[in-house]
Motif scaffolding. Structure first.
Motif, PDB file in Angstrom:
ATOM      1  N   LEU A  77      61.974  40.306 -38.824  1.00  0.00           N
ATOM      2  CA  LEU A  77      60.948  40.416 -37.784  1.00  0.00           C
ATOM      3  C   LEU A  77      61.318  41.477 -36.739  1.00  0.00           C
ATOM      4  N   ALA A  78      62.628  41.688 -36.547  1.00  0.00           N
ATOM      5  CA  ALA A  78      63.080  42.698 -35.584  1.00  0.00           C
ATOM      6  C   ALA A  78      62.970  44.120 -36.135  1.00  0.00           C
ATOM      7  N   ASP A  79      62.830  44.249 -37.434  1.00  0.00           N
ATOM      8  CA  ASP A  79      62.776  45.568 -38.077  1.00  0.00           C
ATOM      9  C   ASP A  79      61.419  46.223 -37.793  1.00  0.00           C
ATOM     10  N   PRO A  80      61.406  47.441 -37.207  1.00  0.00           N
ATOM     11  CA  PRO A  80      60.111  48.074 -36.893  1.00  0.00           C
ATOM     12  C   PRO A  80      59.345  48.549 -38.118  1.00  0.00           C
ATOM     13  N   VAL A  81      60.031  48.711 -39.262  1.00  0.00           N
ATOM     14  CA  VAL A  81      59.364  49.195 -40.482  1.00  0.00           C
ATOM     15  C   VAL A  81      58.883  48.029 -41.339  1.00  0.00           C
ATOM     16  N   HIS A  82      59.777  47.088 -41.625  1.00  0.00           N
ATOM     17  CA  HIS A  82      59.435  45.978 -42.521  1.00  0.00           C
ATOM     18  C   HIS A  82      58.970  44.729 -41.781  1.00  0.00           C
ATOM     19  N   GLY A  83      59.106  44.718 -40.460  1.00  0.00           N
ATOM     20  CA  GLY A  83      58.694  43.557 -39.674  1.00  0.00           C
ATOM     21  C   GLY A  83      57.776  43.965 -38.544  1.00  0.00           C
ATOM     22  N   LEU A  84      57.964  43.356 -37.382  1.00  0.00           N
ATOM     23  CA  LEU A  84      57.103  43.626 -36.230  1.00  0.00           C
ATOM     24  C   LEU A  84      57.801  44.443 -35.150  1.00  0.00           C
ATOM     25  N   GLY A  85      59.075  44.791 -35.371  1.00  0.00           N
ATOM     26  CA  GLY A  85      59.815  45.489 -34.331  1.00  0.00           C
ATOM     27  C   GLY A  85      60.023  44.643 -33.092  1.00  0.00           C
ATOM     28  N   ALA A  86      60.180  43.328 -33.276  1.00  0.00           N
ATOM     29  CA  ALA A  86      60.308  42.401 -32.140  1.00  0.00           C
ATOM     30  C   ALA A  86      61.650  42.593 -31.448  1.00  0.00           C
ATOM     31  N   SER A  87      61.630  42.560 -30.118  1.00  0.00           N
ATOM     32  CA  SER A  87      62.868  42.603 -29.347  1.00  0.00           C
ATOM     33  C   SER A  87      63.560  41.242 -29.417  1.00  0.00           C
ATOM     34  N   GLN A  88      64.804  41.185 -28.939  1.00  0.00           N
ATOM     35  CA  GLN A  88      65.508  39.900 -28.961  1.00  0.00           C
ATOM     36  C   GLN A  88      64.778  38.868 -28.111  1.00  0.00           C
ATOM     37  N   GLY A  89      64.251  39.285 -26.952  1.00  0.00           N
ATOM     38  CA  GLY A  89      63.496  38.361 -26.107  1.00  0.00           C
ATOM     39  C   GLY A  89      62.257  37.830 -26.810  1.00  0.00           C
ATOM     40  N   GLU A  90      61.560  38.718 -27.535  1.00  0.00           N
ATOM     41  CA  GLU A  90      60.356  38.293 -28.261  1.00  0.00           C
ATOM     42  C   GLU A  90      60.702  37.338 -29.395  1.00  0.00           C
ATOM     43  N   LEU A  91      61.847  37.555 -30.042  1.00  0.00           N
ATOM     44  CA  LEU A  91      62.279  36.619 -31.089  1.00  0.00           C
ATOM     45  C   LEU A  91      62.610  35.247 -30.487  1.00  0.00           C
ATOM     46  N   GLU A  92      63.241  35.261 -29.308  1.00  0.00           N
ATOM     47  CA  GLU A  92      63.528  33.989 -28.632  1.00  0.00           C
ATOM     48  C   GLU A  92      62.231  33.254 -28.312  1.00  0.00           C
ATOM     49  N   TRP A  93      61.209  34.019 -27.881  1.00  0.00           N
ATOM     50  CA  TRP A  93      59.924  33.385 -27.584  1.00  0.00           C
ATOM     51  C   TRP A  93      59.225  32.888 -28.848  1.00  0.00           C
ATOM     52  N   ALA A  94      59.423  33.587 -29.979  1.00  0.00           N
ATOM     53  CA  ALA A  94      58.826  33.123 -31.235  1.00  0.00           C
ATOM     54  C   ALA A  94      59.353  31.735 -31.599  1.00  0.00           C
ATOM     55  N   ILE A  95      60.619  31.481 -31.265  1.00  0.00           N
ATOM     56  CA  ILE A  95      61.202  30.157 -31.484  1.00  0.00           C
ATOM     57  C   ILE A  95      60.742  29.188 -30.398  1.00  0.00           C
ATOM     58  N   ASN A  96      60.841  29.616 -29.138  1.00  0.00           N
ATOM     59  CA  ASN A  96      60.647  28.698 -28.017  1.00  0.00           C
ATOM     60  C   ASN A  96      59.194  28.377 -27.703  1.00  0.00           C
ATOM     61  N   SER A  97      58.260  29.279 -28.047  1.00  0.00           N
ATOM     62  CA  SER A  97      56.849  28.962 -27.781  1.00  0.00           C
ATOM     63  C   SER A  97      56.444  27.728 -28.588  1.00  0.00           C
ATOM     64  N   TYR A  98      56.932  27.636 -29.813  1.00  0.00           N
ATOM     65  CA  TYR A  98      56.678  26.435 -30.625  1.00  0.00           C
ATOM     66  C   TYR A  98      57.354  25.213 -30.011  1.00  0.00           C
ATOM     67  N   THR A  99      58.637  25.355 -29.700  1.00  0.00           N
ATOM     68  CA  THR A  99      59.441  24.214 -29.261  1.00  0.00           C
ATOM     69  C   THR A  99      58.937  23.633 -27.950  1.00  0.00           C
ATOM     70  N   LEU A 100      58.621  24.494 -26.976  1.00  0.00           N
ATOM     71  CA  LEU A 100      58.212  24.014 -25.661  1.00  0.00           C
ATOM     72  C   LEU A 100      56.852  23.322 -25.712  1.00  0.00           C
TER      73      LEU A 100
END
Length: 520
Positions: free
Chosen positions: A40-63
């Motif tokens: 997901l962090a890969d800009p070519v094969h994924g979304l180019g997500a930053s580390q903060g955005e990856l943390e939110w991808a986990i935490n938006s569900y959890t919270l």
């Protein structure tokens, strides 16, 4: 000798199978996500997500899941548990589709939040349905089967996710939920009977809103501070504001006659201590799982499938030792088993302080196994203490509080440890980036994933950048691991001081909560 008739539903075991399918998607989705982070962090094969955005991808569900768990349990009891389960499954399936085809990290975070709404609708009503369709004499066995199945999902999730990423695009890790959801909806509609609580509780809407707002603000401040620095006023407004809203929430709940979180329960040490231990240990463990995926895939160069297989010692230890833990509680007492489990977990987390790019991988696997053994021996004594501290009619509330604190602890662990990881990495790698072009420098300074993406455009300068990024990431990992071990060590102190010791006739928990069987 009088033989009592079994009062369970004639199709109760088939219904249990359907409920297992319903919960499997929730657990699979979160364990699959662990191995997809690098992609997901890969800009070519994924979304180019930053580390903060990856943390939110986990935490938006959890919270969202944690914030709505209590209220959705009450709404399910009121509106009909089967109806609520169907609504939850449909929402989860729709959110999975939206996640799979997200065009940006922001869209993925929003879709994951919707997934949290579906998960919160599924989880509490499945527990209620089991209680409704099984005779009390079989209920413990039914929950045990359910817990074992969820433990299996924890084990196969990373492997399945890795296999999908080897052959398909990143969205496949979310799309795999859809056929399972369709099957679940059909079987629930055909097999599960409708049931309601004749005296449902009232819904604490204001309390739910306050808890979600407070947790999101606090988590946003921590993640944003770790990603962009803690020197900006906005970060501290979010952190202090979030804490203030949570304090207001606690005061409202303390005075309410229908609280979404009964904070008065925390006055009972036998209840408060194990709940605190659950929160602390998942804070520590989920943060380590977050950076462990980057360590294995980037620093060590393993594929997503290989990474999924490397997580198997942790999951296997859970499957082997969790079912035996209740016997250990009966034999040695809850405090002794919890302290041993917590100590093993502390040792395994602290080991990451000494692991680097050249550590033999079998050493890493041993510590994953030790962590699995440790965490498998924390939940049953914690559950035993929670259940024995409360009257029977409060048992559901007790397990819901434990589940909520587990989710919140895990979310804050990813946020805090992720912020430590990000801040230390940035500070350490910055001197090595001075000679790079501005665009490559900015990408490499953000995270190790950004450094690997930038290296692809640098040609001969790439090996030097990757070496600097790997070294800085390992330094940051050591700091985050040390903090996680300290947090888990607090759990040891709590257990020694407040967990009940061995009694003449301990009240052993019927089974660990299904969602607590793993780290999903």
């Amino acid at each position: 000798m009088e033989i009592h008739e079994n009062t369970g539903h004639p199709r109760r075991w088939a219904i249990l199978g359907v409920l297992v399918i319903s919960l499997l998607v929730v657990v699979l989705d979160n364990t699959i996500l662990n191995v997809a982070l690098r992609t997901l962090a890969d800009p070519v094969h994924g979304l180019g997500a930053s580390q903060g955005e990856l943390e939110w991808a986990i935490n938006s569900y959890t919270l969202v899941f944690a914030g709505l768990l209590f209220t959705f349990g009450v709404l399910g009891d009121r509106a009909g548990r089967k109806r609520f389960l169907l609504i939850g499954l449909v929402l989860f399936g729709l959110a999975s589709l939206l996640s799979a085809y997200a065009q940006s990290p922001g869209q993925l975070v929003a879709a994951r939040a919707l997934m949290g709404v579906g998960g919160a609708a599924i989880m509490p009503v499945t527990l209620s349905i089991i209680s409704n369709v099984f005779d009390p004499r079989e209920r413990g066995r039914a929950i045990g089967v359910w817990a074992g199945a969820v433990g299996l999902a924890v084990a196969i999730g990373p492997v399945l996710g890795g296999a999908l990423l080897e052959h398909f695009w990143w969205g496949s890790v979310f799309l795999i939920n859809v056929p399972v959801i369709v099957l679940g909806v059909v079987l629930v509609a055909l097999l599960v009977p409708e049931s309601r609580d004749p005296k449902p509780g009232r819904v604490d809407v204001f309390g739910v809103v306050l808890s979600v707002v407070g947790l999101v603000a606090l988590t946003y401040g921590i993640i944003d501070g770790g990603e962009h620095g803690f020197g900006r006023p906005l970060v501290w407004v979010a952190i202090v504001g979030g804490l203030a809203v949570l304090a207001w929430f606690i005061e409202i709940e303390r005075r309410s006659d229908h609280p979404s979180l009964d904070v008065r329960l925390f006055k009972v040490p036998r209840f408060a201590a194990p709940v605190a231990i659950v929160g602390l240990i998942f804070f520590a463990a989920m943060g380590v799982m977050f950076f462990g995926s980057f360590y294995l895939q980037l620093v060590r160069g393993y594929s997503p499938l290989e990474t999924g297989l490397l997580f198997l010692p942790f999951a296997g230890a859970q499957l082997i030792f969790a079912p035996r833990s209740a016997t250990m509680v009966r034999k040695y007492g809850g405090k002794a088993v919890a302290v041993v489990g917590l100590t093993l977990t502390v040792i395994s987390l602290a080991a990451f302080v000494f692991i680097d790019a050249k550590t033999p991988i079998w050493v890493v696997l041993i510590f994953y196994f030790i962590q699995g053994v440790g965490m498998a021996n924390i939940m049953p004594p914690a559950t035993e203490s929670i259940m024995s501290a409360l009257p029977r009619e409060k048992a559901g509330v007790g397990s819901a509080v434990s589940n909520t604190l587990r989710q919140v602890g895990g979310a804050l662990g990813v946020a805090v440890l992720g912020s430590v990881l990000s801040a230390v990495y940035r500070n350490d790698v910055e001197p090595a980036l001075a000679s790079l072009p501005a665009q490559a420098r900015d990408a490499a300074n953000e995270s190790i994933s950004g450094a690997y993406a930038a290296a692809g455009q640098l040609g001969p300068a790439a090996p030097k950048l990757l070496a600097a990024a790997n070294d800085s990431f390992i330094t940051a990992m050591h700091w985050a691991a040390a903090l996680s071990a300290l947090v888990a060590a607090l759990g040891v102190l709590v257990a020694l001081r407040w967990m009940p010791g061995r009694t003449a006739a301990p009240t052993v928990a019927r089974a660990p909560e299904p969602e607590l069987a793993g780290t999903a």
